[in-house]
Design a protein around this motif. Structure first.
Motif, PDB file in Angstrom:
ATOM      1  N   HIS A 173       0.809  -1.221   0.000  1.00 30.90           N
ATOM      2  CA  HIS A 173       0.000   0.000   0.000  1.00 30.90           C
ATOM      3  C   HIS A 173       0.839   1.267   0.000  1.00 30.90           C
ATOM      4  N   ARG A 174       2.141   1.107   0.155  1.00 30.01           N
ATOM      5  CA  ARG A 174       3.003   2.294   0.201  1.00 30.01           C
ATOM      6  C   ARG A 174       4.422   1.890  -0.188  1.00 30.01           C
ATOM      7  N   ILE A 175       5.077   2.807  -0.887  1.00 30.22           N
ATOM      8  CA  ILE A 175       6.483   2.604  -1.277  1.00 30.22           C
ATOM      9  C   ILE A 175       7.243   3.869  -0.891  1.00 30.22           C
ATOM     10  N   ARG A 209      22.752   6.905  11.479  1.00 30.80           N
ATOM     11  CA  ARG A 209      22.010   5.708  11.892  1.00 30.80           C
ATOM     12  C   ARG A 209      20.539   6.111  11.960  1.00 30.80           C
ATOM     13  N   ARG A 210      19.690   5.440  11.232  1.00 27.21           N
ATOM     14  CA  ARG A 210      18.263   5.789  11.189  1.00 27.21           C
ATOM     15  C   ARG A 210      17.441   4.679  11.833  1.00 27.21           C
ATOM     16  N   GLY A 211      16.155   4.881  11.897  1.00 26.90           N
ATOM     17  CA  GLY A 211      15.270   3.872  12.464  1.00 26.90           C
ATOM     18  C   GLY A 211      15.039   4.153  13.935  1.00 26.90           C
ATOM     19  N   TYR A 212      15.529   3.281  14.801  1.00 29.39           N
ATOM     20  CA  TYR A 212      15.292   3.385  16.253  1.00 29.39           C
ATOM     21  C   TYR A 212      13.798   3.358  16.540  1.00 29.39           C
ATOM     22  N   SER A 239      10.021   0.553  16.271  1.00 29.84           N
ATOM     23  CA  SER A 239       9.320  -0.656  15.845  1.00 29.84           C
ATOM     24  C   SER A 239       7.945  -0.224  15.333  1.00 29.84           C
ATOM     25  N   HIS A 240       7.267  -1.157  14.695  1.00 32.32           N
ATOM     26  CA  HIS A 240       5.870  -0.920  14.322  1.00 32.32           C
ATOM     27  C   HIS A 240       4.996  -1.939  15.039  1.00 32.32           C
ATOM     28  N   ARG A 241       3.810  -1.517  15.407  1.00 34.30           N
ATOM     29  CA  ARG A 241       2.903  -2.457  16.082  1.00 34.30           C
ATOM     30  C   ARG A 241       2.339  -3.467  15.083  1.00 34.30           C
ATOM     31  N   GLU A 268       3.885  -4.377   8.221  1.00 37.69           N
ATOM     32  CA  GLU A 268       4.847  -5.320   7.641  1.00 37.69           C
ATOM     33  C   GLU A 268       5.567  -4.598   6.510  1.00 37.69           C
ATOM     34  N   GLN A 269       6.859  -4.866   6.366  1.00 43.02           N
ATOM     35  CA  GLN A 269       7.629  -4.196   5.328  1.00 43.02           C
ATOM     36  C   GLN A 269       8.656  -5.151   4.727  1.00 43.02           C
ATOM     37  N   VAL A 270       9.039  -4.848   3.483  1.00 39.67           N
ATOM     38  CA  VAL A 270      10.191  -5.518   2.875  1.00 39.67           C
ATOM     39  C   VAL A 270      11.189  -4.438   2.475  1.00 39.67           C
ATOM     40  N   TRP A 294      12.162  -4.148  16.563  1.00 39.93           N
ATOM     41  CA  TRP A 294      12.936  -2.897  16.608  1.00 39.93           C
ATOM     42  C   TRP A 294      13.938  -2.914  15.459  1.00 39.93           C
ATOM     43  N   ARG A 295      14.119  -1.798  14.739  1.00 37.34           N
ATOM     44  CA  ARG A 295      15.100  -1.779  13.645  1.00 37.34           C
ATOM     45  C   ARG A 295      15.925  -0.503  13.651  1.00 37.34           C
ATOM     46  N   GLU A 296      17.194  -0.685  13.258  1.00 32.30           N
ATOM     47  CA  GLU A 296      18.103   0.457  13.073  1.00 32.30           C
ATOM     48  C   GLU A 296      18.863   0.212  11.776  1.00 32.30           C
ATOM     49  N   ASP A 318       1.211   3.955  14.614  1.00 28.49           N
ATOM     50  CA  ASP A 318       1.676   2.563  14.582  1.00 28.49           C
ATOM     51  C   ASP A 318       3.135   2.424  15.046  1.00 28.49           C
ATOM     52  N   TYR A 319       3.823   3.572  15.176  1.00 26.83           N
ATOM     53  CA  TYR A 319       5.241   3.538  15.555  1.00 26.83           C
ATOM     54  C   TYR A 319       5.418   3.411  17.061  1.00 26.83           C
ATOM     55  N   LEU A 320       6.442   2.660  17.465  1.00 26.47           N
ATOM     56  CA  LEU A 320       6.922   2.682  18.848  1.00 26.47           C
ATOM     57  C   LEU A 320       8.332   3.238  18.780  1.00 26.47           C
TER      58      LEU A 320
HETATM   59  C1  T46 Z   1      10.991   1.981   8.819  1.00 23.07           C
HETATM   60  C2  T46 Z   1      12.343   2.290   8.282  1.00 23.07           C
HETATM   61  C3  T46 Z   1      12.949   1.148   7.521  1.00 23.07           C
HETATM   62  C4  T46 Z   1       6.277  10.127   6.098  1.00 23.07           C
HETATM   63  O1  T46 Z   1       5.704  11.240   6.102  1.00 23.07           O
HETATM   64  N1  T46 Z   1       5.774   9.104   5.320  1.00 23.07           N
HETATM   65  C5  T46 Z   1       6.353   7.888   5.251  1.00 23.07           C
HETATM   66  O2  T46 Z   1       5.857   7.007   4.532  1.00 23.07           O
HETATM   67  C6  T46 Z   1       7.526   7.652   6.044  1.00 23.07           C
HETATM   68  C7  T46 Z   1       8.191   6.298   6.012  1.00 23.07           C
HETATM   69  C8  T46 Z   1       8.008   8.668   6.821  1.00 23.07           C
HETATM   70  N2  T46 Z   1       7.383   9.878   6.838  1.00 23.07           N
HETATM   71  C9  T46 Z   1       7.953  10.958   7.658  1.00 23.07           C
HETATM   72  C10 T46 Z   1       7.949  10.702   9.150  1.00 23.07           C
HETATM   73  C11 T46 Z   1       9.157  11.497   9.629  1.00 23.07           C
HETATM   74  O3  T46 Z   1       8.772  12.832   9.857  1.00 23.07           O
HETATM   75  O4  T46 Z   1       9.333  11.111   7.296  1.00 23.07           O
HETATM   76  C12 T46 Z   1      10.102  11.456   8.427  1.00 23.07           C
HETATM   77  C13 T46 Z   1      11.268  10.501   8.600  1.00 23.07           C
HETATM   78  O5  T46 Z   1      10.745   9.236   9.011  1.00 23.07           O
HETATM   79  P1  T46 Z   1      11.533   8.279  10.051  1.00 23.07           P
HETATM   80  O6  T46 Z   1      12.326   9.096  10.974  1.00 23.07           O
HETATM   81  O7  T46 Z   1      10.538   7.318  10.614  1.00 23.07           O
HETATM   82  O8  T46 Z   1      12.531   7.510   9.036  1.00 23.07           O
HETATM   83  P2  T46 Z   1      13.438   6.240   9.343  1.00 23.07           P
HETATM   84  O9  T46 Z   1      14.394   6.140   8.223  1.00 23.07           O
HETATM   85  O10 T46 Z   1      13.964   6.270  10.718  1.00 23.07           O
HETATM   86  O11 T46 Z   1      12.404   4.994   9.273  1.00 23.07           O
HETATM   87  C14 T46 Z   1      11.786   4.643   8.044  1.00 23.07           C
HETATM   88  C15 T46 Z   1      10.303   4.354   8.267  1.00 23.07           C
HETATM   89  O12 T46 Z   1       9.671   5.466   8.914  1.00 23.07           O
HETATM   90  C16 T46 Z   1      10.070   3.120   9.101  1.00 23.07           C
HETATM   91  O13 T46 Z   1       8.729   2.705   8.991  1.00 23.07           O
HETATM   92  O14 T46 Z   1      10.706   0.846   9.159  1.00 23.07           O
HETATM   93  O15 T46 Z   1      12.405   3.491   7.487  1.00 23.07           O
END
Ligand code: T46
Length: 142
Positions: free
Chosen positions: A38-40, A51-54, A56-58, A61-63, A100-102, A124-126
Protein backbone atom coordinates in the motif's frame (compact mmCIF):
# COMPACT_ATOMS: atom_id res chain seq x y z
CA UNK A 1 14.75 -14.48 13.82
CA UNK A 2 11.07 -14.24 14.71
CA UNK A 3 8.94 -11.97 12.45
CA UNK A 4 11.84 -11.41 10.04
CA UNK A 5 12.93 -13.26 6.93
CA UNK A 6 15.59 -12.94 4.23
CA UNK A 7 13.93 -13.04 0.81
CA UNK A 8 15.76 -13.98 -2.38
CA UNK A 9 14.27 -12.57 -5.57
CA UNK A 10 14.73 -13.88 -9.07
CA UNK A 11 17.64 -12.43 -11.00
CA UNK A 12 16.77 -12.75 -14.68
CA UNK A 13 19.83 -12.29 -16.85
CA UNK A 14 21.83 -13.79 -19.63
CA UNK A 15 24.68 -15.48 -17.75
CA UNK A 16 26.91 -15.03 -20.79
CA UNK A 17 26.24 -11.32 -21.23
CA UNK A 18 24.90 -9.91 -17.93
CA UNK A 19 27.59 -7.18 -17.98
CA UNK A 20 26.03 -5.95 -21.20
CA UNK A 21 22.27 -6.60 -20.83
CA UNK A 22 22.13 -6.37 -17.04
CA UNK A 23 19.57 -7.86 -14.69
CA UNK A 24 15.79 -7.88 -14.23
CA UNK A 25 14.18 -8.70 -10.87
CA UNK A 26 10.39 -9.12 -10.76
CA UNK A 27 8.50 -8.80 -7.46
CA UNK A 28 4.83 -9.75 -7.14
CA UNK A 29 2.52 -9.40 -4.16
CA UNK A 30 1.38 -12.79 -2.94
CA UNK A 31 4.51 -14.41 -4.34
CA UNK A 32 7.77 -12.78 -3.26
CA UNK A 33 5.97 -10.28 -0.99
CA UNK A 34 3.67 -11.82 1.66
CA UNK A 35 1.28 -8.82 1.81
CA UNK A 36 -0.44 -6.31 -0.48
CA UNK A 37 1.76 -3.26 -0.94
CA UNK A 38 0.00 0.00 0.00
CA UNK A 39 3.00 2.29 0.20
CA UNK A 40 6.48 2.60 -1.28
CA UNK A 41 9.26 4.87 -0.09
CA UNK A 42 13.01 5.03 -0.50
CA UNK A 43 15.87 6.33 1.59
CA UNK A 44 19.02 7.64 -0.06
CA UNK A 45 21.80 10.21 0.32
CA UNK A 46 22.51 9.00 3.87
CA UNK A 47 25.92 9.83 5.37
CA UNK A 48 27.96 6.75 6.30
CA UNK A 49 28.05 7.89 9.94
CA UNK A 50 24.26 8.21 10.17
CA UNK A 51 22.01 5.71 11.89
CA UNK A 52 18.26 5.79 11.19
CA UNK A 53 15.27 3.87 12.46
CA UNK A 54 15.29 3.38 16.25
CA UNK A 55 11.71 2.24 16.28
CA UNK A 56 9.32 -0.66 15.84
CA UNK A 57 5.87 -0.92 14.32
CA UNK A 58 2.90 -2.46 16.08
CA UNK A 59 1.24 -3.89 12.95
CA UNK A 60 3.09 -2.77 9.84
CA UNK A 61 4.85 -5.32 7.64
CA UNK A 62 7.63 -4.20 5.33
CA UNK A 63 10.19 -5.52 2.88
CA UNK A 64 13.50 -3.63 2.63
CA UNK A 65 15.57 -3.90 -0.54
CA UNK A 66 18.88 -2.16 -1.11
CA UNK A 67 18.74 -1.28 -4.82
CA UNK A 68 22.27 0.10 -5.00
CA UNK A 69 25.19 0.08 -2.60
CA UNK A 70 24.74 -1.59 0.77
CA UNK A 71 23.33 -0.98 4.22
CA UNK A 72 23.23 -2.89 7.49
CA UNK A 73 19.97 -3.46 9.37
CA UNK A 74 19.85 -4.29 13.06
CA UNK A 75 16.69 -6.23 13.90
CA UNK A 76 15.97 -6.73 17.55
CA UNK A 77 13.46 -8.04 20.05
CA UNK A 78 13.84 -7.87 23.84
CA UNK A 79 15.41 -11.36 23.67
CA UNK A 80 17.53 -11.38 20.54
CA UNK A 81 19.21 -9.24 17.93
CA UNK A 82 20.75 -9.78 14.51
CA UNK A 83 22.49 -7.68 11.89
CA UNK A 84 21.51 -8.24 8.26
CA UNK A 85 23.64 -6.90 5.42
CA UNK A 86 21.60 -5.82 2.40
CA UNK A 87 24.03 -5.61 -0.49
CA UNK A 88 22.14 -6.91 -3.52
CA UNK A 89 18.94 -5.84 -5.31
CA UNK A 90 17.95 -9.51 -5.48
CA UNK A 91 17.85 -9.76 -1.67
CA UNK A 92 15.11 -8.44 0.62
CA UNK A 93 14.50 -8.32 4.34
CA UNK A 94 10.95 -8.91 5.52
CA UNK A 95 10.23 -7.24 8.87
CA UNK A 96 6.91 -8.00 10.53
CA UNK A 97 5.27 -6.45 13.59
CA UNK A 98 7.04 -5.65 16.85
CA UNK A 99 10.63 -5.75 15.61
CA UNK A 100 12.94 -2.90 16.61
CA UNK A 101 15.10 -1.78 13.65
CA UNK A 102 18.10 0.46 13.07
CA UNK A 103 19.69 1.12 9.67
CA UNK A 104 23.39 2.02 9.59
CA UNK A 105 26.62 1.93 7.57
CA UNK A 106 24.93 3.15 4.42
CA UNK A 107 27.53 2.92 1.65
CA UNK A 108 28.06 5.71 -0.82
CA UNK A 109 25.10 5.85 -3.25
CA UNK A 110 23.04 3.40 -1.17
CA UNK A 111 19.34 3.46 -2.02
CA UNK A 112 17.04 1.57 0.31
CA UNK A 113 13.62 0.78 -1.16
CA UNK A 114 10.83 -0.11 1.27
CA UNK A 115 7.54 -1.82 0.39
CA UNK A 116 4.95 -1.40 3.15
CA UNK A 117 1.67 -3.13 3.90
CA UNK A 118 -0.14 0.03 5.04
CA UNK A 119 -0.30 3.75 4.52
CA UNK A 120 1.82 5.95 6.77
CA UNK A 121 0.41 6.08 10.29
CA UNK A 122 2.53 7.63 13.05
CA UNK A 123 0.35 5.96 15.72
CA UNK A 124 1.68 2.56 14.58
CA UNK A 125 5.24 3.54 15.56
CA UNK A 126 6.92 2.68 18.85
CA UNK A 127 9.80 5.16 19.01
CA UNK A 128 10.60 4.87 22.70
CA UNK A 129 12.64 1.71 23.43
CA UNK A 130 11.23 1.18 26.92
CA UNK A 131 7.67 1.44 25.64
CA UNK A 132 8.61 -0.96 22.80
CA UNK A 133 10.16 -3.44 25.23
CA UNK A 134 7.06 -3.51 27.42
CA UNK A 135 4.69 -4.03 24.48
CA UNK A 136 7.01 -6.55 22.77
CA UNK A 137 7.29 -8.72 25.89
CA UNK A 138 3.50 -8.92 26.03
CA UNK A 139 3.18 -9.49 22.25
CA UNK A 140 5.73 -12.32 22.07
CA UNK A 141 4.59 -14.08 25.25
CA UNK A 142 0.84 -13.93 24.76
C1 T46 B 1 10.99 1.98 8.82
C2 T46 B 1 12.34 2.29 8.28
C3 T46 B 1 12.95 1.15 7.52
C4 T46 B 1 6.28 10.13 6.10
O1 T46 B 1 5.70 11.24 6.10
N1 T46 B 1 5.77 9.10 5.32
C5 T46 B 1 6.35 7.89 5.25
O2 T46 B 1 5.86 7.01 4.53
C6 T46 B 1 7.53 7.65 6.04
C7 T46 B 1 8.19 6.30 6.01
C8 T46 B 1 8.01 8.67 6.82
N2 T46 B 1 7.38 9.88 6.84
C9 T46 B 1 7.95 10.96 7.66
C10 T46 B 1 7.95 10.70 9.15
C11 T46 B 1 9.16 11.50 9.63
O3 T46 B 1 8.77 12.83 9.86
O4 T46 B 1 9.33 11.11 7.30
C12 T46 B 1 10.10 11.46 8.43
C13 T46 B 1 11.27 10.50 8.60
O5 T46 B 1 10.74 9.24 9.01
P1 T46 B 1 11.53 8.28 10.05
O6 T46 B 1 12.33 9.10 10.97
O7 T46 B 1 10.54 7.32 10.61
O8 T46 B 1 12.53 7.51 9.04
P2 T46 B 1 13.44 6.24 9.34
O9 T46 B 1 14.39 6.14 8.22
O10 T46 B 1 13.96 6.27 10.72
O11 T46 B 1 12.40 4.99 9.27
C14 T46 B 1 11.79 4.64 8.04
C15 T46 B 1 10.30 4.35 8.27
O12 T46 B 1 9.67 5.47 8.91
C16 T46 B 1 10.07 3.12 9.10
O13 T46 B 1 8.73 2.70 8.99
O14 T46 B 1 10.71 0.85 9.16
O15 T46 B 1 12.40 3.49 7.49
Amino acid sequence: MINTKILTFRDIRDPERSDFFGHLTPIECGQEIPFDVHRIYYIYGVDQAARRGYHSHRDLEQVLICLSGSVKILVKTPEKEEIVLLDSPSKGLYIGPMIWREMFEFSEHATLLVLASRHYDESDYLRDYQQYEAEAKEYFHK
